[in-house]
Design an enzyme around this catalytic site. Structure first.
Site, PDB file in Angstrom:
ATOM      1  N   ILE A 146       0.741  -1.238   0.055  1.00 13.24           N
ATOM      2  CA  ILE A 146       0.100   0.177   0.018  1.00 13.24           C
ATOM      3  C   ILE A 146       0.909   1.086   0.037  1.00 13.24           C
ATOM      4  O   ILE A 146       0.560   2.064  -0.996  1.00 13.24           O
ATOM      5  CB  ILE A 146      -0.861  -0.198   1.243  1.00 13.24           C
ATOM      6  CG1 ILE A 146      -1.744  -1.075   1.060  1.00 13.24           C
ATOM      7  CG2 ILE A 146      -1.586   1.229   1.425  1.00 13.24           C
ATOM      8  CD1 ILE A 146      -2.603  -1.385   2.559  1.00 13.24           C
ATOM      9  N   ASP A 165      11.315   3.181   5.304  1.00 13.82           N
ATOM     10  CA  ASP A 165      11.197   1.816   5.602  1.00 13.82           C
ATOM     11  C   ASP A 165      12.528   1.160   5.695  1.00 13.82           C
ATOM     12  O   ASP A 165      13.064   0.791   4.664  1.00 13.82           O
ATOM     13  CB  ASP A 165      10.349   1.153   4.323  1.00 13.82           C
ATOM     14  CG  ASP A 165       9.827  -0.144   4.882  1.00 13.82           C
ATOM     15  OD1 ASP A 165      10.447  -0.874   5.708  1.00 13.82           O
ATOM     16  OD2 ASP A 165       8.472  -0.617   4.301  1.00 13.82           O
ATOM     17  N   ALA A 228      -3.688   2.187   8.473  1.00 15.19           N
ATOM     18  CA  ALA A 228      -3.130   1.010   8.808  1.00 15.19           C
ATOM     19  C   ALA A 228      -3.846   0.211   9.857  1.00 15.19           C
ATOM     20  O   ALA A 228      -4.384  -0.906   9.731  1.00 15.19           O
ATOM     21  CB  ALA A 228      -1.798   1.093   8.887  1.00 15.19           C
ATOM     22  N   ARG A 229      -3.551   0.751  11.114  1.00 11.76           N
ATOM     23  CA  ARG A 229      -4.219  -0.216  12.206  1.00 11.76           C
ATOM     24  C   ARG A 229      -4.360   1.040  13.247  1.00 11.76           C
ATOM     25  O   ARG A 229      -3.489   2.132  13.463  1.00 11.76           O
ATOM     26  CB  ARG A 229      -3.265  -1.019  12.855  1.00 11.76           C
ATOM     27  CG  ARG A 229      -3.511  -2.359  12.328  1.00 11.76           C
ATOM     28  CD  ARG A 229      -4.718  -3.081  12.363  1.00 11.76           C
ATOM     29  NE  ARG A 229      -4.744  -4.510  11.728  1.00 11.76           N
ATOM     30  CZ  ARG A 229      -5.370  -4.265  10.516  1.00 11.76           C
ATOM     31  NH1 ARG A 229      -5.778  -3.299   9.801  1.00 11.76           N
ATOM     32  NH2 ARG A 229      -5.511  -5.517   9.675  1.00 11.76           N
ATOM     33  N   GLU A 258     -12.297   7.825  21.525  1.00 11.71           N
ATOM     34  CA  GLU A 258     -11.502   8.691  21.931  1.00 11.71           C
ATOM     35  C   GLU A 258     -11.265   9.693  20.672  1.00 11.71           C
ATOM     36  O   GLU A 258     -11.397  11.088  21.032  1.00 11.71           O
ATOM     37  CB  GLU A 258     -10.136   8.266  22.124  1.00 11.71           C
ATOM     38  CG  GLU A 258     -10.006   7.274  23.422  1.00 11.71           C
ATOM     39  CD  GLU A 258     -10.294   5.659  22.881  1.00 11.71           C
ATOM     40  OE1 GLU A 258     -10.428   4.972  23.972  1.00 11.71           O
ATOM     41  OE2 GLU A 258     -10.632   5.601  21.942  1.00 11.71           O
ATOM     42  N   HIS A 270     -14.250   2.430   8.415  1.00 12.59           N
ATOM     43  CA  HIS A 270     -13.210   1.262   8.012  1.00 12.59           C
ATOM     44  C   HIS A 270     -13.625   0.916   6.443  1.00 12.59           C
ATOM     45  O   HIS A 270     -14.173  -0.361   6.271  1.00 12.59           O
ATOM     46  CB  HIS A 270     -13.350   0.109   8.962  1.00 12.59           C
ATOM     47  CG  HIS A 270     -12.214  -0.917   8.811  1.00 12.59           C
ATOM     48  ND1 HIS A 270     -12.364  -1.974   9.359  1.00 12.59           N
ATOM     49  CD2 HIS A 270     -11.148  -0.728   8.137  1.00 12.59           C
ATOM     50  CE1 HIS A 270     -11.187  -2.833   9.296  1.00 12.59           C
ATOM     51  NE2 HIS A 270     -10.546  -1.972   8.639  1.00 12.59           N
ATOM     52  N   GLY A 272     -11.335   1.081   3.877  1.00 12.84           N
ATOM     53  CA  GLY A 272     -10.159   0.914   3.008  1.00 12.84           C
ATOM     54  C   GLY A 272     -10.461  -0.089   2.063  1.00 12.84           C
ATOM     55  O   GLY A 272     -10.306  -0.095   0.674  1.00 12.84           O
TER      56      GLY A 272
END
Length: 387
Positions: A146, A165, A228-229, A258, A270, A272
């Protein structure tokens, strides 16, 4: 005959790739293989015949990987199958953060009965103005399937793109545009970029990586994107950054109590991988992985065992062994075969952390007694005989 069970709906175009040797079952405990998307399997008691779980998607936090490895169950995911869908939503997220598009749309809906709406819109639109993406610096943390697509697409939009990376794969290196700047540290991304997008897995080393210290290094008015998460960010630190204005917008695909409702947060439910194309690609890849493993023992894209592929065995008989990665395992395995006067035609052994996988092709039939002897070796987790 192989039995499989589907948690969640798996696209029919994927299931169509199963042969007549695969039959669905109504109880997961009877399955040789499980196909799953987002269903949580942590509390599931696996049947003794379960050999493979194929996740139609990239994330595997809904699957108990360590328990599966210890029970001799290979877990696959489908990296890259939904990458384009996520990439497009990330680009949309940057556009939503660059101008108050949502505010403008809401204004039109609120004034839909205004007979003079066209004229009034010309007066109101300055409240929703913003900036263009061209010429802005984008930092991409994580250059996997991605991240590479996002980096390349952003460069085509005229952005000045920096990538970070430390574990860049050869495959990603070939795909990334030569115009992407190589950031040597993640701090360089934090301090230099106007937009920062995260594309790394949720590991102990990455959870909470966007914390108060990281945000403190960022430019005032930075836009942070997380597709991502959710656990990659420290929610309290992000909220503080939004309230203080340090972060102009936090764009995320993960609603949490939050973050939802905080001014400056653009929260997407969500979506994606929620495209017909992504779901179909994931289903096709997951089915292919499950079938290749069950029929031939080949492993590709496993998250708890090493990749190991010996293709089609031809006229040979194949033995596959999942085991702990410990010394003298190969010696014990080949010793048992030699005792029964069995000739090894081909062999491969790969390891990944605490676990390993061995594939052996022999040119004769394999007695049941050999299988039992192999299973008795200390550290062997599962033995399969494929004819």
């Amino acid at each position: 005959m192989y039995k499989y069970y589907c948690f969640n709906a798996i696209a029919e175009c994927g299931l169509a790739n199963l042969s007549e040797d695969f039959v669905p079952v109504s109880d997961a405990k009877d399955a040789d293989g499980i196909l799953v998307r987002s269903a949580a399997l942590h509390e599931l008691e696996f049947g003794k015949n379960l050999k493979v779980i194929a996740r139609a998607g990239a994330g595997v936090n809904n699957i108990p990987l360590d328990r599966c490895a210890e029970e001799g169950i290979v877990v696959f995911n489908t990296p890259g199958a939904n990458a384009n869908g996520v990439k497009e939503l990330v680009i949309a997220g940057m556009l939503l953060a660059s101008r108050d598009i949502l505010g403008g749309i809401n204004w039109v809906q609120e004034n839909e009965e205004d007979g003079n709406i066209a004229k009034d819109a010309e007066k109101a639109k300055k409240a929703f103005a913003g900036c263009e993406l061209e010429g802005k610096k984008l930092g991409v943390i994580g250059l996997g399937a991605i991240g590479v697509l996002v980096a390349n697409a952003a460069q085509h939009l005229g952005m000045d793109v920096y990538g970070y990376d430390p574990y860049l794969s050869v495959e990603s290196a070939w795909k990334i545009s030569r115009g992407i700047h190589h950031a040597r540290t993640v701090d360089e991304i934090y301090s230099e970029c106007d937009y920062i997008t995260i594309h790394v897995p949720a590991l102990d080393s990455t959870k909470g990586m966007i914390d108060a210290d990281a945000i403190g290094l960022m430019k005032d008015g930075v836009v942070v994107l997380n597709f991502a998460r959710d656990v990659l960010v420290n929610s309290e630190a992000v909220v503080d950054g939004l309230v203080s204005g340090k972060i102009k917008h936090y764009v995320t695909d993960f609603p949490t109590p939050e973050i939802a409702g905080v001014k400056g947060a653009i929260v997407i439910p969500h979506l994606g991988a929620s495209t017909a194309e992504a779901e179909e690609n994931c289903a096709k890849m997951a089915v292919k992985e499950m079938r290749n493993y069950l029929e031939y023992g080949n492993i590709k894209n496993s998250v708890n065992y090493p990749n190991c592929d010996m293709g089609y065995p031809g006229d040979n008989k194949r033995i596959t062994l999942l085991h702990h990665n410990i010394p003298n395992m190969i010696g014990q395995i080949t010793g048992i075969l030699a005792k029964d006067n069995m000739n090894i035609a081909d062999m491969s052994n790969k390891s990944k952390g605490s676990y390993a996988y061995t594939m052996i092709d022999v040119d004769s039939d394999i007695p049941e007694s050999v299988k039992k002897d192999l299973e008795a070796i200390d550290g062997i987790l599962r033995v399969r005989i494929l004819n």
